[in-house]
Scaffold this motif. Structure first.
Motif, PDB file in Angstrom:
ATOM      1  N   GLN A  11       0.825  -1.203   0.000  1.00 28.70           N
ATOM      2  CA  GLN A  11       0.000   0.000   0.000  1.00 28.70           C
ATOM      3  C   GLN A  11       0.864   1.260   0.000  1.00 28.70           C
ATOM      4  O   GLN A  11       0.512   2.254  -0.654  1.00 28.70           O
ATOM      5  CB  GLN A  11      -0.934   0.009   1.205  1.00 28.70           C
ATOM      6  N   CYS A  12       1.990   1.233   0.710  1.00 31.41           N
ATOM      7  CA  CYS A  12       2.912   2.387   0.682  1.00 31.41           C
ATOM      8  C   CYS A  12       3.452   2.613  -0.725  1.00 31.41           C
ATOM      9  O   CYS A  12       3.523   3.758  -1.191  1.00 31.41           O
ATOM     10  CB  CYS A  12       4.062   2.172   1.653  1.00 31.41           C
ATOM     11  N   TYR A  15       0.740   4.230  -2.765  1.00 34.70           N
ATOM     12  CA  TYR A  15       0.561   5.660  -2.484  1.00 34.70           C
ATOM     13  C   TYR A  15       1.689   6.492  -3.093  1.00 34.70           C
ATOM     14  O   TYR A  15       1.459   7.614  -3.528  1.00 34.70           O
ATOM     15  CB  TYR A  15       0.428   5.907  -0.993  1.00 34.70           C
ATOM     16  N   GLN A  18       0.710   6.779  -6.665  1.00 34.22           N
ATOM     17  CA  GLN A  18      -0.378   7.751  -6.809  1.00 34.22           C
ATOM     18  C   GLN A  18       0.139   9.181  -6.709  1.00 34.22           C
ATOM     19  O   GLN A  18      -0.292  10.061  -7.457  1.00 34.22           O
ATOM     20  CB  GLN A  18      -1.435   7.528  -5.728  1.00 34.22           C
ATOM     21  N   THR A  19       1.062   9.410  -5.791  1.00 35.99           N
ATOM     22  CA  THR A  19       1.622  10.747  -5.635  1.00 35.99           C
ATOM     23  C   THR A  19       2.414  11.156  -6.867  1.00 35.99           C
ATOM     24  O   THR A  19       2.291  12.289  -7.347  1.00 35.99           O
ATOM     25  CB  THR A  19       2.524  10.800  -4.391  1.00 35.99           C
ATOM     26  N   GLU A  38      -0.656   1.220 -10.876  1.00 33.57           N
ATOM     27  CA  GLU A  38      -1.582   1.342  -9.756  1.00 33.57           C
ATOM     28  C   GLU A  38      -2.634   0.233  -9.790  1.00 33.57           C
ATOM     29  O   GLU A  38      -2.980  -0.341  -8.751  1.00 33.57           O
ATOM     30  CB  GLU A  38      -2.251   2.706  -9.783  1.00 33.57           C
TER      31      GLU A  38
END
Length: 114
Positions: A11-12, A15, A18-19, A38
């Motif tokens: 999950q990290c 993210y 995504q960033t 993703e």
């Protein structure tokens, strides 16, 4: 908690992707590539959480460690075959789609006759 650690690491990474996608992808091809990454990470998280539920159930029943339980669950899957597990997952999806279809058909028939 080992399974939760694995899921949280993925999950990290998701993210971070995504960033990067949100902040620095002006190029359409790069943005599409980041969306594909993703999507793959989302599927990996889903599979890991699904497998963790089986491993945690095995821990609850037998009281072994996470790694031992995960190995035993994989052995169990190999013995029983993946067919039973896939059927277990697919039956709920098919039944849900049937419920939606029947509800829509009932709505349309009720609309046309009223």
């Amino acid at each position: 908690c080992m399974g939760s650690l694995f899921v949280s690491l993925v999950q990290c990474i998701k993210y971070v992707v995504q960033t990067i996608k949100k902040n620095s992808c002006e190029n359409g091809i790069a943005r599409c590539f980041m969306c594909c990454i993703e999507c793959c990470l989302n599927q990996l998280i889903f599979v890991m959480e699904w497998f963790n539920s089986w491993a945690y159930t095995y821990i609850g029943i037998h009281g072994t460690s996470y790694m031992t339980s995960a190995k035993n669950v994989m052995t169990l899957f190999d013995k029983v075959g993946w067919d039973a597990i896939v059927h277990d997952e697919l039956v709920s999806v098919v039944l849900f789609l049937q419920k939606i279809t029947i509800a829509l058909l009932t709505g349309f028939v009720g609309y046309w006759y009223v």
